[in-house]
Design a protein around this motif. Structure first.
Motif, PDB file in Angstrom:
ATOM      1  N   LYS A 330       0.867  -1.184   0.000  1.00 48.67           N
ATOM      2  CA  LYS A 330       0.000   0.000   0.000  1.00 48.67           C
ATOM      3  C   LYS A 330       0.901   1.231   0.000  1.00 48.67           C
ATOM      4  O   LYS A 330       1.944   1.245   0.656  1.00 48.67           O
ATOM      5  CB  LYS A 330      -0.881  -0.008   1.240  1.00 48.67           C
ATOM      6  N   ILE A 331       0.511   2.251  -0.734  1.00 48.87           N
ATOM      7  CA  ILE A 331       1.260   3.508  -0.764  1.00 48.87           C
ATOM      8  C   ILE A 331       0.382   4.593  -0.163  1.00 48.87           C
ATOM      9  O   ILE A 331      -0.781   4.739  -0.552  1.00 48.87           O
ATOM     10  CB  ILE A 331       1.674   3.884  -2.201  1.00 48.87           C
ATOM     11  N   VAL A 332       0.931   5.358   0.787  1.00 49.11           N
ATOM     12  CA  VAL A 332       0.186   6.449   1.430  1.00 49.11           C
ATOM     13  C   VAL A 332       0.974   7.739   1.242  1.00 49.11           C
ATOM     14  O   VAL A 332       2.099   7.864   1.713  1.00 49.11           O
ATOM     15  CB  VAL A 332      -0.043   6.175   2.927  1.00 49.11           C
ATOM     16  N   MET A 333       0.366   8.699   0.543  1.00 46.53           N
ATOM     17  CA  MET A 333       1.020   9.957   0.198  1.00 46.53           C
ATOM     18  C   MET A 333       0.386  11.115   0.957  1.00 46.53           C
ATOM     19  O   MET A 333      -0.810  11.095   1.258  1.00 46.53           O
ATOM     20  CB  MET A 333       0.908  10.213  -1.318  1.00 46.53           C
ATOM     21  N   LEU A 334       1.202  12.162   1.244  1.00 41.34           N
ATOM     22  CA  LEU A 334       0.739  13.278   2.067  1.00 41.34           C
ATOM     23  C   LEU A 334       1.169  14.617   1.451  1.00 41.34           C
ATOM     24  O   LEU A 334       2.215  15.161   1.820  1.00 41.34           O
ATOM     25  CB  LEU A 334       1.330  13.177   3.477  1.00 41.34           C
ATOM     26  N   PRO A 335       0.410  15.182   0.539  1.00 39.03           N
ATOM     27  CA  PRO A 335       0.761  16.516   0.031  1.00 39.03           C
ATOM     28  C   PRO A 335       0.661  17.558   1.132  1.00 39.03           C
ATOM     29  O   PRO A 335      -0.136  17.414   2.063  1.00 39.03           O
ATOM     30  CB  PRO A 335      -0.274  16.765  -1.074  1.00 39.03           C
ATOM     31  N   SER A 336       1.475  18.619   1.028  1.00 39.03           N
ATOM     32  CA  SER A 336       1.469  19.645   2.074  1.00 39.03           C
ATOM     33  C   SER A 336       1.041  21.018   1.585  1.00 39.03           C
ATOM     34  O   SER A 336       0.932  21.947   2.376  1.00 39.03           O
ATOM     35  CB  SER A 336       2.859  19.742   2.726  1.00 39.03           C
ATOM     36  N   THR A 337       0.808  21.165   0.277  1.00 39.04           N
ATOM     37  CA  THR A 337       0.294  22.412  -0.277  1.00 39.04           C
ATOM     38  C   THR A 337      -0.725  22.073  -1.360  1.00 39.04           C
ATOM     39  O   THR A 337      -0.794  20.933  -1.835  1.00 39.04           O
ATOM     40  CB  THR A 337       1.416  23.268  -0.906  1.00 39.04           C
ATOM     41  N   VAL A 338      -1.485  23.073  -1.775  1.00 40.96           N
ATOM     42  CA  VAL A 338      -2.448  22.865  -2.860  1.00 40.96           C
ATOM     43  C   VAL A 338      -1.717  22.463  -4.139  1.00 40.96           C
ATOM     44  O   VAL A 338      -2.165  21.577  -4.878  1.00 40.96           O
ATOM     45  CB  VAL A 338      -3.287  24.144  -3.083  1.00 40.96           C
ATOM     46  N   GLU A 339      -0.595  23.094  -4.408  1.00 38.87           N
ATOM     47  CA  GLU A 339       0.185  22.751  -5.600  1.00 38.87           C
ATOM     48  C   GLU A 339       0.629  21.294  -5.556  1.00 38.87           C
ATOM     49  O   GLU A 339       0.504  20.556  -6.538  1.00 38.87           O
ATOM     50  CB  GLU A 339       1.398  23.671  -5.712  1.00 38.87           C
ATOM     51  N   GLU A 340       1.156  20.852  -4.425  1.00 42.54           N
ATOM     52  CA  GLU A 340       1.562  19.463  -4.293  1.00 42.54           C
ATOM     53  C   GLU A 340       0.373  18.519  -4.455  1.00 42.54           C
ATOM     54  O   GLU A 340       0.533  17.409  -4.988  1.00 42.54           O
ATOM     55  CB  GLU A 340       2.223  19.225  -2.937  1.00 42.54           C
ATOM     56  N   ALA A 341      -0.798  18.923  -3.998  1.00 40.19           N
ATOM     57  CA  ALA A 341      -1.986  18.078  -4.132  1.00 40.19           C
ATOM     58  C   ALA A 341      -2.266  17.774  -5.599  1.00 40.19           C
ATOM     59  O   ALA A 341      -2.681  16.651  -5.941  1.00 40.19           O
ATOM     60  CB  ALA A 341      -3.192  18.759  -3.489  1.00 40.19           C
ATOM     61  N   PHE A 342      -2.036  18.739  -6.477  1.00 36.99           N
ATOM     62  CA  PHE A 342      -2.236  18.517  -7.911  1.00 36.99           C
ATOM     63  C   PHE A 342      -1.226  17.508  -8.447  1.00 36.99           C
ATOM     64  O   PHE A 342      -1.593  16.478  -9.029  1.00 36.99           O
ATOM     65  CB  PHE A 342      -2.117  19.838  -8.674  1.00 36.99           C
ATOM     66  N   TYR A 343       0.048  17.788  -8.255  1.00 38.44           N
ATOM     67  CA  TYR A 343       1.088  16.923  -8.812  1.00 38.44           C
ATOM     68  C   TYR A 343       1.079  15.538  -8.164  1.00 38.44           C
ATOM     69  O   TYR A 343       1.323  14.522  -8.838  1.00 38.44           O
ATOM     70  CB  TYR A 343       2.463  17.574  -8.665  1.00 38.44           C
ATOM     71  N   ASP A 344       0.817  15.477  -6.866  1.00 38.83           N
ATOM     72  CA  ASP A 344       0.794  14.184  -6.182  1.00 38.83           C
ATOM     73  C   ASP A 344      -0.346  13.305  -6.681  1.00 38.83           C
ATOM     74  O   ASP A 344      -0.221  12.071  -6.721  1.00 38.83           O
ATOM     75  CB  ASP A 344       0.665  14.381  -4.670  1.00 38.83           C
ATOM     76  N   THR A 345      -1.467  13.906  -7.043  1.00 41.88           N
ATOM     77  CA  THR A 345      -2.579  13.122  -7.565  1.00 41.88           C
ATOM     78  C   THR A 345      -2.207  12.472  -8.889  1.00 41.88           C
ATOM     79  O   THR A 345      -2.510  11.296  -9.129  1.00 41.88           O
ATOM     80  CB  THR A 345      -3.830  14.007  -7.733  1.00 41.88           C
ATOM     81  N   VAL A 346      -1.546  13.225  -9.739  1.00 40.82           N
ATOM     82  CA  VAL A 346      -1.082  12.648 -11.004  1.00 40.82           C
ATOM     83  C   VAL A 346      -0.143  11.476 -10.724  1.00 40.82           C
ATOM     84  O   VAL A 346      -0.272  10.391 -11.305  1.00 40.82           O
ATOM     85  CB  VAL A 346      -0.364  13.705 -11.867  1.00 40.82           C
ATOM     86  N   GLU A 347       0.797  11.689  -9.820  1.00 40.68           N
ATOM     87  CA  GLU A 347       1.766  10.642  -9.502  1.00 40.68           C
ATOM     88  C   GLU A 347       1.099   9.439  -8.850  1.00 40.68           C
ATOM     89  O   GLU A 347       1.533   8.289  -9.054  1.00 40.68           O
ATOM     90  CB  GLU A 347       2.858  11.204  -8.591  1.00 40.68           C
ATOM     91  N   ALA A 348       0.044   9.662  -8.078  1.00 39.34           N
ATOM     92  CA  ALA A 348      -0.649   8.558  -7.416  1.00 39.34           C
ATOM     93  C   ALA A 348      -1.180   7.552  -8.438  1.00 39.34           C
ATOM     94  O   ALA A 348      -1.092   6.329  -8.229  1.00 39.34           O
ATOM     95  CB  ALA A 348      -1.793   9.096  -6.560  1.00 39.34           C
ATOM     96  N   PHE A 349      -1.738   8.043  -9.526  1.00 42.70           N
ATOM     97  CA  PHE A 349      -2.237   7.142 -10.563  1.00 42.70           C
ATOM     98  C   PHE A 349      -1.103   6.364 -11.216  1.00 42.70           C
ATOM     99  O   PHE A 349      -1.248   5.170 -11.523  1.00 42.70           O
ATOM    100  CB  PHE A 349      -3.024   7.927 -11.613  1.00 42.70           C
ATOM    101  N   ASN A 350       0.024   7.023 -11.444  1.00 47.29           N
ATOM    102  CA  ASN A 350       1.174   6.326 -12.017  1.00 47.29           C
ATOM    103  C   ASN A 350       1.672   5.223 -11.086  1.00 47.29           C
ATOM    104  O   ASN A 350       1.924   4.092 -11.512  1.00 47.29           O
ATOM    105  CB  ASN A 350       2.312   7.313 -12.295  1.00 47.29           C
ATOM    106  N   LEU A 351       1.802   5.547  -9.803  1.00 47.82           N
ATOM    107  CA  LEU A 351       2.294   4.570  -8.838  1.00 47.82           C
ATOM    108  C   LEU A 351       1.319   3.414  -8.672  1.00 47.82           C
ATOM    109  O   LEU A 351       1.732   2.256  -8.531  1.00 47.82           O
ATOM    110  CB  LEU A 351       2.554   5.245  -7.495  1.00 47.82           C
ATOM    111  N   ALA A 352       0.030   3.718  -8.671  1.00 48.90           N
ATOM    112  CA  ALA A 352      -0.972   2.658  -8.519  1.00 48.90           C
ATOM    113  C   ALA A 352      -0.851   1.629  -9.635  1.00 48.90           C
ATOM    114  O   ALA A 352      -0.963   0.419  -9.391  1.00 48.90           O
ATOM    115  CB  ALA A 352      -2.378   3.262  -8.506  1.00 48.90           C
TER     116      ALA A 352
END
Length: 580
Positions: A330-352
């Motif tokens: 399982k991968i658990v990610m924690l963005p810390s800014t609104v900007e990171e929330a955007f990029y981390d969401t894209v990366e979440a799909f790649n990692l999944a």
């Protein structure tokens, strides 16, 4: 002239408090100011005190302010509840309708402006919030015409007459305030902004945008605070790209539908808060066992049970890592800014898809619903990686109708993935233990081989994850290493210069990958500090305990807040100073 100030509007939920703050902030955003907003609201649909606090600056900022310069009050409760935040030279603008009074001893300046009366004379009392915006613009030295574009965006669909009525209400509020108050001291007027165009949005919108950019085309979800805005955003946007959103009967259905869509080859996500994630626990295990990718968003709020559904908390950390029964990757990610929330969401799909496992994006209420200035996003950074999936692959023929080895034991733990209907790709999919073709198997040897295969998928993820920890560290030897997650980053970064001015050497480590935990990276930073201060919005030091399990505990000091409110820079500065 001021480089920054803080403005708050308050009243009863349902009387336009949110829209007042939205109009005020949107106009300033278009002038090029940096903004940070935080809403305090009741868990009721209507009634109960609510307020919207907007911090405005000529420079970037990422936290709520300690105090308040201007308070706009639609009722006496707003004054009573919020007056303690007001600076000595602060101003209260209140609706004259309720005969406002300041508490004894307050040195603030009170201006009673007939919001409701002026709005009623112009056609409807509903426009009292526009009158309040006009009075605020007079204090800041802004022309009422500053709001023209924002008002047109909001009301032009109702006709030009509605636009003009609302603009008249803003002008009337400004004119009345100037006539009654005269000239306001320039110490409450803002220095000119740079005029650059920037985005102004909440974390939930950034997650929705990230999902679209990542190629997600399906979202099943059940509405829940503070996650609903992700669903609402995608309801509007996904159809433009051939996608859709389905409101399910519950979170169990939402998660299993998302898993099913990903099994069929369509990138899909669901989003909820703590109560919903509890219901999804079994389905998350299904994703892990069947090695089907899925992206899940957890927007933390006050718990347990219904708890504080509209208040800040970070108490789901342990649950996101450990709640699923059995052992799965399982991968658990924690963005810390609104900007990171955007990029981390894209990366979440790649990692999944690369690791064929569930990926959970964890935010908190302040990050999910707090509205922030965001620099233009760089879409050239976006890449789509689908791992060992090629829907156009020519699979080799198999003799005697042999099944495809969907769960073939591989060195990296990731097997080739196919979607239903691919020629020569037939295989079983089941939640029970299975062999390489997916057929159920209870063989001890097979069980160990399949379990080891699944669990070695993520062995190198912390080292290859682009930014498992956000680091702001200038000292080779620090007095304090302050560690946080999610929205605490901006508050910590604002407290750091104050501590440095006190002679305290401070480094920051913001955890962005909670599981697998980046223990090696954090240990290097912890070794360089005399003390490690872990800042988190929960009562049981969940982040600190995860750090202790992975790295060690001898240096750790806990700073906890669990009253439903986010940390303020001043209180964090004070408590860290006391720990040195």
């Amino acid at each position: 002239m001021r480089e920054q100030l803080s403005w708050k509007v308050g009243g009863q939920q349902g009387e336009g408090i949110e829209s007042t703050g939205e109009i005020f902030a949107s106009a300033l955003n278009r002038l090029g100011y940096y903004l940070y907003g935080y809403r305090h609201f009741s868990s009721r649909i209507k009634g109960g005190h609510t307020n919207n606090k907007i911090r405005v600056s000529t420079k970037p900022l990422n936290s709520i302010s300690d105090d308040l310069d201007i308070l706009v009050a639609f009722d006496q409760e707003t004054i009573d509840v919020n007056i303690h935040e007001l600076r000595e030279e602060g101003i209260v603008i209140a609706d004259a309708k309720f005969n406002p009074e300041l508490p004894e001893g307050s040195e603030a300046k009170l201006y009673a402006v007939p919001f409701t009366e002026i709005a009623t004379e112009l056609g409807t009392s509903l426009m009292k919030n526009m009158v309040a915006v006009g009075a605020s613009s007079a204090i800041l030295g802004l022309s009422p015409e500053t709001y023209q574009d924002v008002v047109e965006d909001l009301f032009l669909r109702k006709g030009q007459a509605v636009v003009e009525k609302n603009m008249d209400a803003i002008r009337a509020g400004a004119n009345h305030f100037i006539a009654e108050a005269g000239t306001i001291s320039s110490n409450l007027q803002l220095a000119e902004a740079d005029g650059k165009k920037r985005m102004f949005m909440i974390g939930n919108d950034a997650i929705g945008m990230g999902a679209v950019a990542a190629g997600a085309r399906f979202m099943p979800a059940y509405p829940i605070t503070p996650a609903s805005e992700i669903m609402e955003y995608l309801i509007k946007k996904l159809p433009e790209f051939g996608g859709t959103v389905i409101q399910t009967e519950d979170e169990i259905a939402a998660c299993t539908m998302a898993i099913g869509a990903n099994y069929a080859g369509v990138r899909s996500l669901t989003a909820s808060a703590g109560p919903g994630l509890s219901l999804m626990a079994e389905a998350i295990g299904l994703s892990g066992m069947t090695e089907t990718p899925v992206v899940i968003v957890d927007t933390q709020r006050g718990g347990p049970s219904t708890g504080l559904p509209t208040k800040q908390e970070q108490s789901d950390l342990m649950a996101m890592v450990y709640s699923t029964h059995g052992d799965i990757p399982k991968i658990v990610m924690l963005p810390s800014t609104v900007e990171e929330a955007f990029y981390d969401t894209v990366e979440a799909f790649n990692l999944a898809e690369e690791y064929q496992c569930p990926v959970i994006i964890v935010t908190d209420l302040a990050l999910s619903l707090g509205k922030q200035t965001v620099e233009p996003l760089d879409y050239s950074r976006i890449e789509i990686r689908r791992g060992k999936l090629d829907i156009h692959a020519e699979l080799p023929e198999r003799e005697n109708s042999a099944y495809f080895k969907r769960y073939e034991v591989t060195e990296d733990g990731v097997s080739t993935r196919v979607i239903p209907g691919m020629k020569n790709g037939i295989h079983h999919v089941t939640g029970v233990e299975h062999d390489e073709t997916g057929k159920p198997s209870e063989s001890p040897e097979n069980r160990k081989a399949q379990m080891d295969k699944r669990l070695r998928k993520l062995s190198n993820l912390p080292k290859t994850f682009k930014s498992p920890i956000y680091v702001n560290a200038v000292h080779d030897e620090a007095d304090l290493l302050v560690v946080g997650v999610n929205s605490t980053r901006g508050t910590i970064e604002e407290a750091m210069p104050r501590l440095e001015a006190d002679g305290v050497k401070v480094n920051l480590a913001q955890i962005r990958l909670l599981h697998p935990f980046p223990k090696d990276e954090l240990k290097v930073l912890m070794d360089k500090a005399k003390k490690v201060v872990v800042v988190e919005n929960n009562a049981t030091a969940q982040l600190a305990n995860i750090i202790k399990m992975n790295v060690g505990s001898e240096k750790i000091e806990n700073v906890l807040k669990y009253d439903g409110n986010p940390f303020l820079p001043a209180e964090l500065h004070q408590v860290c100073k006391e720990l040195v």
